[in-house]
Write an enzyme that holds these catalytic residues in place. Structure first.
Site, PDB file in Angstrom:
ATOM      1  N   GLY A 252       1.057  -1.312   0.248  1.00 53.84           N
ATOM      2  CA  GLY A 252       0.383  -0.045   0.213  1.00 53.84           C
ATOM      3  C   GLY A 252       0.411   1.332   0.136  1.00 53.84           C
ATOM      4  O   GLY A 252       0.727   2.603  -0.258  1.00 53.84           O
ATOM      5  N   THR A 253       2.345   1.300   0.196  1.00 53.24           N
ATOM      6  CA  THR A 253       2.947   2.327   0.613  1.00 53.24           C
ATOM      7  C   THR A 253       2.979   3.255  -0.660  1.00 53.24           C
ATOM      8  O   THR A 253       3.746   2.502  -1.775  1.00 53.24           O
ATOM      9  CB  THR A 253       4.101   2.177   1.502  1.00 53.24           C
ATOM     10  OG1 THR A 253       4.355   1.470   2.813  1.00 53.24           O
ATOM     11  CG2 THR A 253       4.997   2.947   1.479  1.00 53.24           C
ATOM     12  N   THR A 254       3.439   3.951  -0.573  1.00 57.91           N
ATOM     13  CA  THR A 254       3.122   5.076  -2.106  1.00 57.91           C
ATOM     14  C   THR A 254       4.990   5.573  -2.047  1.00 57.91           C
ATOM     15  O   THR A 254       5.419   6.081  -1.143  1.00 57.91           O
ATOM     16  CB  THR A 254       1.884   6.183  -2.372  1.00 57.91           C
ATOM     17  OG1 THR A 254       2.315   6.917  -0.961  1.00 57.91           O
ATOM     18  CG2 THR A 254       0.800   6.014  -2.380  1.00 57.91           C
TER      19      THR A 254
ATOM     20  N   ALA B  12      -1.087  -1.742  -5.412  1.00 56.18           N
ATOM     21  CA  ALA B  12      -2.828  -0.035  -5.455  1.00 56.18           C
ATOM     22  C   ALA B  12      -2.302   1.361  -5.208  1.00 56.18           C
ATOM     23  O   ALA B  12      -2.123   0.630  -3.862  1.00 56.18           O
ATOM     24  CB  ALA B  12      -4.113  -0.644  -5.248  1.00 56.18           C
ATOM     25  N   SER B  13      -2.630   2.045  -5.669  1.00 58.00           N
ATOM     26  CA  SER B  13      -2.138   2.715  -5.817  1.00 58.00           C
ATOM     27  C   SER B  13      -2.828   3.070  -4.205  1.00 58.00           C
ATOM     28  O   SER B  13      -2.852   4.649  -3.418  1.00 58.00           O
ATOM     29  CB  SER B  13      -1.211   4.410  -6.445  1.00 58.00           C
ATOM     30  OG  SER B  13      -2.671   4.278  -7.184  1.00 58.00           O
ATOM     31  N   ASN B  14      -4.431   3.058  -4.499  1.00 58.64           N
ATOM     32  CA  ASN B  14      -5.542   3.559  -3.366  1.00 58.64           C
ATOM     33  C   ASN B  14      -6.307   2.272  -3.336  1.00 58.64           C
ATOM     34  O   ASN B  14      -6.753   2.066  -4.755  1.00 58.64           O
ATOM     35  CB  ASN B  14      -6.123   4.746  -4.595  1.00 58.64           C
ATOM     36  CG  ASN B  14      -6.751   4.953  -3.643  1.00 58.64           C
ATOM     37  OD1 ASN B  14      -7.774   4.618  -2.954  1.00 58.64           O
ATOM     38  ND2 ASN B  14      -6.762   6.893  -2.907  1.00 58.64           N
TER      39      ASN B  14
ATOM     40  N   HIS C 255      -3.760  16.537   0.594  1.00 55.39           N
ATOM     41  CA  HIS C 255      -4.097  15.710   0.811  1.00 55.39           C
ATOM     42  C   HIS C 255      -3.355  16.296   2.434  1.00 55.39           C
ATOM     43  O   HIS C 255      -2.860  17.809   3.109  1.00 55.39           O
ATOM     44  CB  HIS C 255      -2.726  14.393   1.159  1.00 55.39           C
ATOM     45  CG  HIS C 255      -3.790  13.552   0.348  1.00 55.39           C
ATOM     46  ND1 HIS C 255      -3.005  14.078  -1.034  1.00 55.39           N
ATOM     47  CD2 HIS C 255      -3.871  12.801   0.613  1.00 55.39           C
ATOM     48  CE1 HIS C 255      -3.655  12.795  -1.630  1.00 55.39           C
ATOM     49  NE2 HIS C 255      -3.593  11.868  -0.606  1.00 55.39           N
TER      50      HIS C 255
ATOM     51  N   LYS D 204       1.007  13.457   4.890  1.00 54.15           N
ATOM     52  CA  LYS D 204       1.925  12.794   3.565  1.00 54.15           C
ATOM     53  C   LYS D 204       2.646  12.892   3.492  1.00 54.15           C
ATOM     54  O   LYS D 204       3.547  14.672   3.629  1.00 54.15           O
ATOM     55  CB  LYS D 204       0.947  12.836   3.063  1.00 54.15           C
ATOM     56  CG  LYS D 204       0.956  11.543   1.376  1.00 54.15           C
ATOM     57  CD  LYS D 204      -0.331  11.870   0.771  1.00 54.15           C
ATOM     58  CE  LYS D 204      -0.290  10.869  -0.482  1.00 54.15           C
ATOM     59  NZ  LYS D 204       0.130   9.914   0.029  1.00 54.15           N
TER      60      LYS D 204
ATOM     61  N   GLY E  40       0.291   9.241  -5.004  1.00 52.63           N
ATOM     62  CA  GLY E  40       0.531   7.802  -5.809  1.00 52.63           C
ATOM     63  C   GLY E  40      -1.121   7.931  -6.932  1.00 52.63           C
ATOM     64  O   GLY E  40      -0.741   7.136  -8.380  1.00 52.63           O
TER      65      GLY E  40
HETATM   66  N1  LIG Z   1      -2.990   2.941  -1.592  1.00 50.56           N
HETATM   67  C1  LIG Z   1      -3.513   3.032  -0.770  1.00 50.56           C
HETATM   68  O1  LIG Z   1      -4.511   2.806  -0.443  1.00 50.56           O
HETATM   69  C2  LIG Z   1      -3.297   3.650   0.664  1.00 50.56           C
HETATM   70  C3  LIG Z   1      -3.442   4.355   1.527  1.00 50.56           C
HETATM   71  C4  LIG Z   1      -3.306   5.103   2.382  1.00 50.56           C
HETATM   72  C5  LIG Z   1      -2.041   5.174   2.806  1.00 50.56           C
HETATM   73  N2  LIG Z   1      -1.149   5.080   1.813  1.00 50.56           N
HETATM   74  C6  LIG Z   1       0.302   5.043   2.105  1.00 50.56           C
HETATM   75  O2  LIG Z   1       0.349   3.765   3.125  1.00 50.56           O
HETATM   76  C7  LIG Z   1       1.611   4.264   3.714  1.00 50.56           C
HETATM   77  C8  LIG Z   1       1.372   4.699   5.417  1.00 50.56           C
HETATM   78  O3  LIG Z   1       0.212   5.374   5.720  1.00 50.56           O
HETATM   79  P1  LIG Z   1      -0.038   6.016   6.644  1.00 50.56           P
HETATM   80  O4  LIG Z   1      -1.125   6.769   6.958  1.00 50.56           O
HETATM   81  O5  LIG Z   1      -0.624   4.437   7.950  1.00 50.56           O
HETATM   82  O6  LIG Z   1       1.080   6.430   7.596  1.00 50.56           O
HETATM   83  P2  LIG Z   1       2.079   6.436   9.274  1.00 50.56           P
HETATM   84  O7  LIG Z   1       2.993   7.416   9.349  1.00 50.56           O
HETATM   85  O8  LIG Z   1       1.120   6.694   9.851  1.00 50.56           O
HETATM   86  O9  LIG Z   1       1.975   5.145   9.336  1.00 50.56           O
HETATM   87  C9  LIG Z   1       3.815   4.083   8.641  1.00 50.56           C
HETATM   88  C10 LIG Z   1       4.395   3.502   9.480  1.00 50.56           C
HETATM   89  O10 LIG Z   1       5.595   2.268   9.345  1.00 50.56           O
HETATM   90  C11 LIG Z   1       6.033   2.748  10.759  1.00 50.56           C
HETATM   91  N3  LIG Z   1       7.684   2.321   9.414  1.00 50.56           N
HETATM   92  C12 LIG Z   1       8.599   2.985   9.375  1.00 50.56           C
HETATM   93  N4  LIG Z   1       9.329   2.442   8.625  1.00 50.56           N
HETATM   94  C13 LIG Z   1       9.674   1.064   9.076  1.00 50.56           C
HETATM   95  C14 LIG Z   1       9.978  -0.066   8.965  1.00 50.56           C
HETATM   96  N5  LIG Z   1      10.911  -0.815   7.993  1.00 50.56           N
HETATM   97  N6  LIG Z   1       9.393  -1.275   9.213  1.00 50.56           N
HETATM   98  C15 LIG Z   1       7.815  -1.081   9.382  1.00 50.56           C
HETATM   99  N7  LIG Z   1       8.007  -0.475  10.176  1.00 50.56           N
HETATM  100  C16 LIG Z   1       8.509   0.914   9.519  1.00 50.56           C
HETATM  101  C17 LIG Z   1       5.788   4.375  11.168  1.00 50.56           C
HETATM  102  O11 LIG Z   1       7.154   4.173  12.138  1.00 50.56           O
HETATM  103  C18 LIG Z   1       5.152   4.207  11.283  1.00 50.56           C
HETATM  104  O12 LIG Z   1       3.960   3.318  12.114  1.00 50.56           O
HETATM  105  C19 LIG Z   1       2.088   6.123   3.355  1.00 50.56           C
HETATM  106  O13 LIG Z   1       3.044   5.987   1.542  1.00 50.56           O
HETATM  107  C20 LIG Z   1       1.102   6.667   2.170  1.00 50.56           C
HETATM  108  O14 LIG Z   1       1.104   7.003   1.223  1.00 50.56           O
HETATM  109  C21 LIG Z   1      -1.731   4.119   0.246  1.00 50.56           C
END
Ligand SMILES: NC(=O)c1ccc[n+]([C@@H]2O[C@H](COP(=O)([O-])OP(=O)(O)OC[C@H]3O[C@@H](n4cnc5c(N)ncnc54)[C@H](O)[C@@H]3O)[C@@H](O)[C@H]2O)c1
Length: 250
Positions: A75-77, A100-102, A136, A140, A146
């Site tokens: 999920g990470t972008t 998926a980017s979303n 956003h 972010k 993404g």
């Molecule tokens: N694809 C999608 O639908 C979708 C939806 C929401 C968010 N996202 C993306 O997902 C990602 C996370 O979003 P979020 O809102 O949860 O962010 P967030 O900052 O709340 O959470 C990220 C977590 O990852 C942890 N982390 C960092 N490095 C790590 C590692 N090496 N191993 C394990 N954990 C680690 C951090 O400590 C934190 O708890 C972002 O890139 C965001 O853009 C994608």
């Protein structure tokens, strides 16, 4: 399913809640403090992992899951310049990857409409300028989103007048891919705005001298994103190969 959550932030916590509600087991949670536990020993017996961390950590985490043949929902972008490389590695390893980017259903409907609209405008040779805006929350880390990149790719696929996307991002965002050259007619502009707690607003606007046509999606909460990721995990469990929302929506 016996699941692992990698990244216990906003999304990781929301995903945990939905996994439990849907009767799945959360057997492993990895975050920064215990990231060394993302190894063969701890991944043994996991049916599927869900990765939501940061642009700089996602690739290695996903690769580790693939290496140990644990199907993984990504999920990470903000890291996808290496997505093709990872897809290839996944195929070689006979593992499974879903990206998926979303994960929101409504956004994926927007992707579909966006491509159809661009194709129709191209067919009609209609004289519209087009622009994307994404808004956003200020935490972010990546810019543009993404989702905005996927929208841009959908337009570039069909509109011959646009050759590449360029990003205009807030000055405070150190990760922004800010353009340093003047914009040309062939650039598709993505404007990134960071404000308050907004989970995500994406707008595609077409504008001529006479009218303005807008496609817009607003996410009201993260639950819809987490639900989509869990449904993707259920879909991926027991499979081999590379998948996207297009496969899920079929
Ligand atoms: N694809 C999608 O639908 C979708 C939806 C929401 C968010 N996202 C993306 O997902 C990602 C996370 O979003 P979020 O809102 O949860 O962010 P967030 O900052 O709340 O959470 C990220 C977590 O990852 C942890 N982390 C960092 N490095 C790590 C590692 N090496 N191993 C394990 N954990 C680690 C951090 O400590 C934190 O708890 C972002 O890139 C965001 O853009 C994608």
């Amino acid at each position: 399913m016996k699941t692992a959550i990698i990244g216990y932030g906003k999304m990781g916590r929301e995903i945990e809640q939905i996994l439990l509600e849907r009767g799945h087991e959360v057997a492993l949670i990895i975050d920064v403090e215990n990231r060394s536990e993302l190894d063969a020993e701890h991944l043994a017996g996991i049916d599927v992992a869900l990765e939501f961390t940061t642009p700089t950590t996602a690739y290695d985490n996903l690769r580790t899951c693939i290496e140990h043949r644990v199907p993984v929902v990504s999920g990470t972008t903000g890291w996808t310049e290496r997505l093709e490389e990872l897809k290839q590695y996944c195929t070689e390893q006979h593992s499974a990857l879903f990206y998926a980017s979303n994960y929101c259903l409504g956004v994926n409907l927007l992707f579909m409409l966006n491509r159809q609209l661009a194709a129709q405008i191209e067919r009609l040779q209609a004289k519209y300028g087009v622009e994307i805006e994404e808004v956003h929350h200020t935490q972010k880390k990546d810019s543009p989103s993404g989702t905005a990149i996927t929208l841009a790719e959908g337009i570039l696929e069909h509109l011959s007048s646009k050759k590449q996307w360029v990003n205009f991002a807030p000055i405070f965002d150190v990760n922004a891919i800010e353009e340093k050259r003047p914009v040309t007619e062939e650039d598709l502009v993505i404007r990134s705005v960071r404000e308050g707690m907004t989970p995500g607003i994406h707008t595609v606007s077409y504008e001529s001298e006479d009218d303005r046509l807008v496609l817009q999606h607003t996410i009201k909460n993260r639950r819809t994103l987490a639900m989509g990721a869990v449904i993707a995990a259920e879909f991926l469990c027991g499979k081999e190969g590379v998948y996207s929302m297009k496969d899920l929506m079929k």
